[in-house]
Design an enzyme around this catalytic site. Sequence first.
Site, PDB file in Angstrom:
ATOM      1  N   CYS A   1       1.013  -1.048   0.160  1.00  0.00           N
ATOM      2  CA  CYS A   1       0.053  -0.066  -0.077  1.00  0.00           C
ATOM      3  C   CYS A   1       0.989   1.143  -0.106  1.00  0.00           C
ATOM      4  CB  CYS A   1      -0.931   0.067   1.004  1.00  0.00           C
ATOM      5  SG  CYS A   1      -1.921   1.390   1.248  1.00  0.00           S
TER       6      CYS A   1
ATOM      7  N   CYS B   1       0.602   5.015   6.913  1.00  0.00           N
ATOM      8  CA  CYS B   1       0.095   4.641   8.392  1.00  0.00           C
ATOM      9  C   CYS B   1       0.940   3.932   9.123  1.00  0.00           C
ATOM     10  CB  CYS B   1      -1.320   3.695   7.929  1.00  0.00           C
ATOM     11  SG  CYS B   1      -2.358   4.542   6.698  1.00  0.00           S
TER      12      CYS B   1
ATOM     13  N   CYS C   1       0.513   0.399  10.353  1.00  0.00           N
ATOM     14  CA  CYS C   1       0.047  -0.666   9.389  1.00  0.00           C
ATOM     15  C   CYS C   1       1.274  -1.514   8.780  1.00  0.00           C
ATOM     16  CB  CYS C   1      -0.571   0.003   8.224  1.00  0.00           C
ATOM     17  SG  CYS C   1      -1.454  -1.658   7.134  1.00  0.00           S
TER      18      CYS C   1
ATOM     19  N   CYS D   1     -16.707  -9.105   5.516  1.00  0.00           N
ATOM     20  CA  CYS D   1     -16.109  -7.628   5.289  1.00  0.00           C
ATOM     21  C   CYS D   1     -15.005  -7.861   4.349  1.00  0.00           C
ATOM     22  CB  CYS D   1     -15.607  -7.077   6.366  1.00  0.00           C
ATOM     23  SG  CYS D   1     -16.916  -7.025   7.969  1.00  0.00           S
TER      24      CYS D   1
ATOM     25  N   CYS E   1     -19.698  -5.936   3.735  1.00  0.00           N
ATOM     26  CA  CYS E   1     -19.182  -4.504   4.186  1.00  0.00           C
ATOM     27  C   CYS E   1     -17.694  -4.415   3.403  1.00  0.00           C
ATOM     28  CB  CYS E   1     -18.698  -4.605   5.654  1.00  0.00           C
ATOM     29  SG  CYS E   1     -17.674  -3.101   6.145  1.00  0.00           S
TER      30      CYS E   1
ATOM     31  N   CYS F   1     -19.406   2.315   8.775  1.00  0.00           N
ATOM     32  CA  CYS F   1     -18.843   1.683   9.950  1.00  0.00           C
ATOM     33  C   CYS F   1     -17.332   2.594  10.048  1.00  0.00           C
ATOM     34  CB  CYS F   1     -18.321   0.377   9.472  1.00  0.00           C
ATOM     35  SG  CYS F   1     -17.275  -0.500  10.736  1.00  0.00           S
TER      36      CYS F   1
ATOM     37  N   ARG G   1     -17.660  -2.311  17.744  1.00  0.00           N
ATOM     38  CA  ARG G   1     -17.167  -3.619  17.101  1.00  0.00           C
ATOM     39  C   ARG G   1     -15.798  -3.754  18.017  1.00  0.00           C
ATOM     40  NH1 ARG G   1     -20.028  -5.435  13.337  1.00  0.00           N
ATOM     41  NH2 ARG G   1     -21.537  -4.018  12.296  1.00  0.00           N
TER      42      ARG G   1
HETATM   43  N1  SAM Z   1      -6.909   0.487   3.531  1.00  0.00           N
HETATM   44  C1  SAM Z   1      -8.235   0.586   3.968  1.00  0.00           C
HETATM   45  C2  SAM Z   1      -8.037   1.970   4.772  1.00  0.00           C
HETATM   46  O1  SAM Z   1      -7.146   2.066   5.223  1.00  0.00           O
HETATM   47  O2  SAM Z   1      -9.264   2.358   5.122  1.00  0.00           O
HETATM   48  C3  SAM Z   1      -8.611  -0.391   4.804  1.00  0.00           C
HETATM   49  C4  SAM Z   1      -7.937  -0.464   6.087  1.00  0.00           C
HETATM   50  S1  SAM Z   1      -8.368  -2.136   7.111  1.00  0.00           S
HETATM   51  C5  SAM Z   1      -9.974  -1.603   7.539  1.00  0.00           C
HETATM   52  C6  SAM Z   1      -7.470  -1.595   8.380  1.00  0.00           C
HETATM   53  C7  SAM Z   1      -7.806  -1.046   9.475  1.00  0.00           C
HETATM   54  O3  SAM Z   1      -7.366  -1.527  10.616  1.00  0.00           O
HETATM   55  C8  SAM Z   1      -7.296   0.466   9.635  1.00  0.00           C
HETATM   56  O4  SAM Z   1      -8.335   1.207   9.398  1.00  0.00           O
HETATM   57  C9  SAM Z   1      -6.715   0.596  10.951  1.00  0.00           C
HETATM   58  O5  SAM Z   1      -7.644   1.092  11.864  1.00  0.00           O
HETATM   59  C10 SAM Z   1      -6.944  -0.888  11.668  1.00  0.00           C
HETATM   60  N2  SAM Z   1      -5.510  -1.456  11.867  1.00  0.00           N
HETATM   61  C11 SAM Z   1      -4.334  -1.643  10.831  1.00  0.00           C
HETATM   62  N3  SAM Z   1      -3.393  -1.842  11.312  1.00  0.00           N
HETATM   63  C12 SAM Z   1      -3.505  -2.045  12.803  1.00  0.00           C
HETATM   64  C13 SAM Z   1      -2.826  -2.488  13.608  1.00  0.00           C
HETATM   65  N4  SAM Z   1      -1.487  -2.848  13.653  1.00  0.00           N
HETATM   66  N5  SAM Z   1      -3.516  -2.442  14.983  1.00  0.00           N
HETATM   67  C14 SAM Z   1      -4.571  -2.112  15.058  1.00  0.00           C
HETATM   68  N6  SAM Z   1      -5.406  -2.007  14.066  1.00  0.00           N
HETATM   69  C15 SAM Z   1      -4.738  -1.678  13.215  1.00  0.00           C
HETATM   70 FE1  SF4 Z   2      -2.705   1.232   3.506  1.00  0.00          FE
HETATM   71 FE2  SF4 Z   2      -2.886   0.019   5.895  1.00  0.00          FE
HETATM   72 FE3  SF4 Z   2      -3.173   2.814   5.779  1.00  0.00          FE
HETATM   73 FE4  SF4 Z   2      -4.965   1.016   5.027  1.00  0.00          FE
HETATM   74  S1  SF4 Z   2      -4.235   1.237   6.906  1.00  0.00           S
HETATM   75  S2  SF4 Z   2      -4.273   2.971   3.860  1.00  0.00           S
HETATM   76  S3  SF4 Z   2      -3.780  -0.721   3.991  1.00  0.00           S
HETATM   77  S4  SF4 Z   2      -1.275   1.727   4.910  1.00  0.00           S
END
Ligand code: SAM
Ligand code: SF4
Length: 320
Positions: free
Chosen positions: A51, A55, A58, A95, A127, A187, A259
């Site tokens: 990606c 973030c 992530c 989802c 979702c 959501c 959730r």
């Molecule tokens: N890429 C899409 C976005 O960024 O909207 C889908 C994201 S997907 C729903 C991942 C979600 O899980 C993120 O929006 C974040 O809130 C959560 N997430 C990701 N990595 C995480 C981590 N290491 N610990 C807890 N929550 C995490």
């Molecule tokens: Fe990309 Fe992860 Fe951020 Fe979603 S949460 S935009 S997958 S880096």
Amino acid sequence: MSSFKNKNEIKKIYFKPLIDLVEQSHSIHKKHFKTHLIQASKLLSIKTGACPEDCAYCSQSSRYETKIQKEKLLDLQTVIFKAKKAKEEGATRFCLGASWREVKDNRPFENVLEMVKEIKKLHMEVCCTLGMLSLNQAKKLKKAGLDAYNHNLDTSPEFYPKIISTRSYQDRLNTLKNVRQAGLTICTGGILGLGESHEDRCSFIQQLCFINPPPESITINTLIPIKGTPLENQKAISVLDVVRVIAVCRILMPHSMIRLSAGRSQQSLTEQFMCFYAGANSLFIGNKLLTADNPELSTDHNMLESLGLKMKAQKESLKV
Ligand code: SAM
Ligand code: SF4
């Protein structure tokens, strides 16, 4: 209309003694929901890794050296197979998550629309969480039968730039506006334990209250520190802070599903019980939550049973 409060009013609730706060949130929770029922969802990563966003939490960001396996968009058959299995395991919502910055009007998006159409034939809620979305794209997802779109605000507007620099908070709010305008349910939610302050948590909750009508679902993640990301050594927050945020969300948005999402595998049975008692009424099943660990289905079944809770059946209503 959410009982929208200004920041000071939210702080007054937030800083109540926890025992009083949870007593208040539980009494509101049981006024609106059958508190012994928990709705189960399953989240499948349909496109993993690589990606372009940064973030800081992530595993899927291409900016960081993490150990996840990159995967191209899954084929339709695989997704339908997984959806059928999720339904058998008790999930009432399936989802689809993709590690995209945003949706593009291209073949992969057409494939996702196909996936939504086919999963709807299984009589499950569907979702998607695909990154940022235009109104037109949201309308196409709605037409394909999508029920809900997940798009997390993650934290307060003030703290957000410290976590993500490749997009703005407003970008996220714009997508939520498009989702709502297209007639999809929202959501949204965040991650606790990013290094945010109590003040940030109140500001994050205030942003949720600004969404009118309130989000149909509020996602509460607890940071799973991922090796190779900037937050890999982030100190874990006390679950009492997670309970506190859940309780305030329940009090201010009494009709929303809450959730309990990422981070449950780091929480004891007792800690999860406190989250449900405070007002959470949904969880994700399956030992993988996108790319992160999650409790085994059998562990969750045992937990629910020992807490006197059960997974809501497909047609069962959670509402009192
Ligand atoms: N890429 C899409 C976005 O960024 O909207 C889908 C994201 S997907 C729903 C991942 C979600 O899980 C993120 O929006 C974040 O809130 C959560 N997430 C990701 N990595 C995480 C981590 N290491 N610990 C807890 N929550 C995490
Ligand atoms: Fe990309 Fe992860 Fe951020 Fe979603 S949460 S935009 S997958 S880096």
